[in-house]
Scaffold this motif. Structure first.
Motif, PDB file in Angstrom:
ATOM      1  N   VAL A  27     -18.597  38.001  30.108  1.00 56.65           N
ATOM      2  CA  VAL A  27     -18.314  37.486  31.449  1.00 56.65           C
ATOM      3  C   VAL A  27     -17.942  38.671  32.348  1.00 56.65           C
ATOM      4  CG1 VAL A  27     -16.792  35.957  32.770  1.00 56.65           C
ATOM      5  CG2 VAL A  27     -17.536  35.298  30.481  1.00 56.65           C
ATOM      6  N   PRO A  28     -18.518  38.758  33.559  1.00 56.33           N
ATOM      7  CA  PRO A  28     -18.277  39.924  34.423  1.00 56.33           C
ATOM      8  C   PRO A  28     -16.804  40.233  34.674  1.00 56.33           C
ATOM      9  CG  PRO A  28     -20.020  38.566  35.343  1.00 56.33           C
ATOM     10  CD  PRO A  28     -19.455  37.811  34.165  1.00 56.33           C
ATOM     11  N   HIS A  29     -15.962  39.240  34.808  1.00 52.81           N
ATOM     12  CA  HIS A  29     -14.549  39.497  35.104  1.00 52.81           C
ATOM     13  C   HIS A  29     -13.660  39.412  33.845  1.00 52.81           C
ATOM     14  CE1 HIS A  29     -15.147  35.150  35.437  1.00 52.81           C
ATOM     15  NE2 HIS A  29     -13.898  35.055  35.016  1.00 52.81           N
ATOM     16  N   GLY A  30     -14.269  39.454  32.667  1.00 50.81           N
ATOM     17  CA  GLY A  30     -13.517  39.390  31.422  1.00 50.81           C
ATOM     18  C   GLY A  30     -12.729  40.666  31.153  1.00 50.81           C
ATOM     19  N   LEU A  31     -11.683  40.534  30.383  1.00 51.25           N
ATOM     20  CA  LEU A  31     -10.849  41.685  30.009  1.00 51.25           C
ATOM     21  C   LEU A  31     -11.594  42.526  28.966  1.00 51.25           C
ATOM     22  CD1 LEU A  31      -8.030  43.005  30.378  1.00 51.25           C
ATOM     23  CD2 LEU A  31      -7.270  41.631  28.419  1.00 51.25           C
ATOM     24  N   PRO A  32     -11.835  43.802  29.252  1.00 52.46           N
ATOM     25  CA  PRO A  32     -12.587  44.641  28.300  1.00 52.46           C
ATOM     26  C   PRO A  32     -11.749  45.060  27.094  1.00 52.46           C
ATOM     27  CG  PRO A  32     -11.935  45.935  30.203  1.00 52.46           C
ATOM     28  CD  PRO A  32     -11.502  44.515  30.480  1.00 52.46           C
ATOM     29  N   LYS A  33     -12.447  45.504  26.078  1.00 50.62           N
ATOM     30  CA  LYS A  33     -11.841  46.060  24.857  1.00 50.62           C
ATOM     31  C   LYS A  33     -10.768  45.137  24.275  1.00 50.62           C
ATOM     32  CE  LYS A  33     -12.949  50.859  25.898  1.00 50.62           C
ATOM     33  NZ  LYS A  33     -13.768  50.633  27.080  1.00 50.62           N
ATOM     34  N   THR A  34     -11.148  43.884  24.112  1.00 53.14           N
ATOM     35  CA  THR A  34     -10.199  42.853  23.676  1.00 53.14           C
ATOM     36  C   THR A  34     -10.627  42.214  22.366  1.00 53.14           C
ATOM     37  OG1 THR A  34      -9.663  42.383  25.983  1.00 53.14           O
ATOM     38  CG2 THR A  34      -9.076  40.699  24.375  1.00 53.14           C
ATOM     39  N   VAL A  35      -9.658  42.051  21.473  1.00 56.15           N
ATOM     40  CA  VAL A  35      -9.831  41.300  20.232  1.00 56.15           C
ATOM     41  C   VAL A  35      -9.024  40.022  20.387  1.00 56.15           C
ATOM     42  CG1 VAL A  35      -9.444  41.258  17.729  1.00 56.15           C
ATOM     43  CG2 VAL A  35     -10.040  43.418  18.871  1.00 56.15           C
ATOM     44  N   ARG A  36      -9.686  38.884  20.182  1.00 56.29           N
ATOM     45  CA  ARG A  36      -8.999  37.593  20.248  1.00 56.29           C
ATOM     46  C   ARG A  36      -9.001  36.967  18.863  1.00 56.29           C
ATOM     47  NH1 ARG A  36     -11.585  38.118  25.176  1.00 56.29           N
ATOM     48  NH2 ARG A  36     -10.421  37.465  27.010  1.00 56.29           N
ATOM     49  N   VAL A  37      -7.968  36.171  18.593  1.00 59.76           N
ATOM     50  CA  VAL A  37      -7.823  35.531  17.289  1.00 59.76           C
ATOM     51  C   VAL A  37      -7.456  34.069  17.484  1.00 59.76           C
ATOM     52  CG1 VAL A  37      -6.490  35.523  15.131  1.00 59.76           C
ATOM     53  CG2 VAL A  37      -7.039  37.699  16.239  1.00 59.76           C
ATOM     54  N   LEU A  38      -8.079  33.214  16.688  1.00 58.40           N
ATOM     55  CA  LEU A  38      -7.684  31.810  16.591  1.00 58.40           C
ATOM     56  C   LEU A  38      -7.407  31.544  15.118  1.00 58.40           C
ATOM     57  CD1 LEU A  38      -7.198  28.963  17.651  1.00 58.40           C
ATOM     58  CD2 LEU A  38      -9.664  28.557  17.443  1.00 58.40           C
ATOM     59  N   MET A  39      -6.135  31.390  14.802  1.00 56.01           N
ATOM     60  CA  MET A  39      -5.690  31.136  13.436  1.00 56.01           C
ATOM     61  C   MET A  39      -5.410  29.642  13.304  1.00 56.01           C
ATOM     62  SD  MET A  39      -2.227  32.723  11.665  1.00 56.01           S
ATOM     63  CE  MET A  39      -2.811  34.418  11.720  1.00 56.01           C
ATOM     64  N   GLN A  40      -6.077  28.981  12.379  1.00 55.49           N
ATOM     65  CA  GLN A  40      -5.817  27.564  12.135  1.00 55.49           C
ATOM     66  C   GLN A  40      -4.898  27.473  10.923  1.00 55.49           C
ATOM     67  OE1 GLN A  40      -9.372  28.523  12.051  1.00 55.49           O
ATOM     68  NE2 GLN A  40      -9.417  28.349  14.254  1.00 55.49           N
ATOM     69  N   ALA A  41      -3.768  26.792  11.111  1.00 53.29           N
ATOM     70  CA  ALA A  41      -2.774  26.751  10.042  1.00 53.29           C
ATOM     71  C   ALA A  41      -2.072  25.400  10.011  1.00 53.29           C
ATOM     72  CB  ALA A  41      -1.741  27.862  10.237  1.00 53.29           C
ATOM     73  N   GLU A  42      -1.571  25.069   8.836  1.00 53.70           N
ATOM     74  CA  GLU A  42      -0.811  23.845   8.645  1.00 53.70           C
ATOM     75  C   GLU A  42       0.616  24.078   9.147  1.00 53.70           C
ATOM     76  OE1 GLU A  42       0.082  21.265   4.788  1.00 53.70           O
ATOM     77  OE2 GLU A  42      -1.904  22.200   4.813  1.00 53.70           O
ATOM     78  N   LEU A  43       0.979  23.356  10.204  1.00 50.41           N
ATOM     79  CA  LEU A  43       2.308  23.490  10.797  1.00 50.41           C
ATOM     80  C   LEU A  43       2.926  22.102  10.962  1.00 50.41           C
ATOM     81  CD1 LEU A  43       1.537  26.051  13.664  1.00 50.41           C
ATOM     82  CD2 LEU A  43       2.595  26.533  11.464  1.00 50.41           C
ATOM     83  N   THR A  44       4.232  22.050  10.947  1.00 46.88           N
ATOM     84  CA  THR A  44       4.917  20.771  11.158  1.00 46.88           C
ATOM     85  C   THR A  44       5.436  20.632  12.577  1.00 46.88           C
ATOM     86  OG1 THR A  44       6.978  21.719  10.345  1.00 46.88           O
ATOM     87  CG2 THR A  44       5.601  20.575   8.734  1.00 46.88           C
ATOM     88  N   CYS A  45       5.357  21.675  13.364  1.00 47.85           N
ATOM     89  CA  CYS A  45       5.884  21.636  14.726  1.00 47.85           C
ATOM     90  C   CYS A  45       4.914  20.957  15.692  1.00 47.85           C
ATOM     91  CB  CYS A  45       6.204  23.039  15.218  1.00 47.85           C
ATOM     92  SG  CYS A  45       4.769  24.102  15.407  1.00 47.85           S
TER      93      CYS A  45
END
Length: 126
Positions: free
Chosen positions: A79-97
């Motif tokens: 995307v033209p206005h995206g933040l460069p040099k970025t690593v994103r993470v989506l961790m799926q985990a079992e949580l009780t909150c």
């Protein structure tokens, strides 16, 4: 309940060592602040912006000993206005909150992606 924990970090250059170091720092902090151990993790998705390609960020999970957590790497949208040099993470985990109590982690230049969550987290620790 399986919850998603978001996180992102940035690097200064397309360097494998720096990408792995920052990604390790990020995933360990995501797990720590949410009280999650690898046995609670369903999977982790990693994305990198198109300007990064020196290594697979998922390798960071292996380097911290998370051998059995399923991981995958993907390319972030260019995307033209995206933040460069970025690593994103989506961790799926079992949580009780509740969903609103999940603590998402944004480090270095990635803080700008979700300043609202960073500020809310700092207030709750205050």
């Amino acid at each position: 309940m399986i919850r998603g924990i978001r996180g992102a970090t940035t690097v200064e250059q397309d360097d494998a060592a720096q990408i792995l170091e920052r990604t390790q720092e990020l995933i360990l902090e995501m797990a720590r602040v949410n009280g999650v151990d690898p046995e609670q993790m369903s999977s982790i998705c990693f994305t990198m912006t198109p300007d990064l390609h020196a290594t697979f960020p998922a390798e960071a999970a292996r380097k911290v000993g998370w051998q059995y957590v399923p991981v995958i790497c993907m390319s972030e949208l260019n995307v033209p206005h995206g933040l460069p040099k970025t690593v994103r993470v989506l961790m799926q985990a079992e949580l009780t909150c509740a969903q609103r109590d999940v603590r998402h982690v944004y480090q270095y230049g990635a803080v700008v992606l979700r300043e609202d969550l960073v500020a809310a987290d700092q207030e709750s620790q205050g």
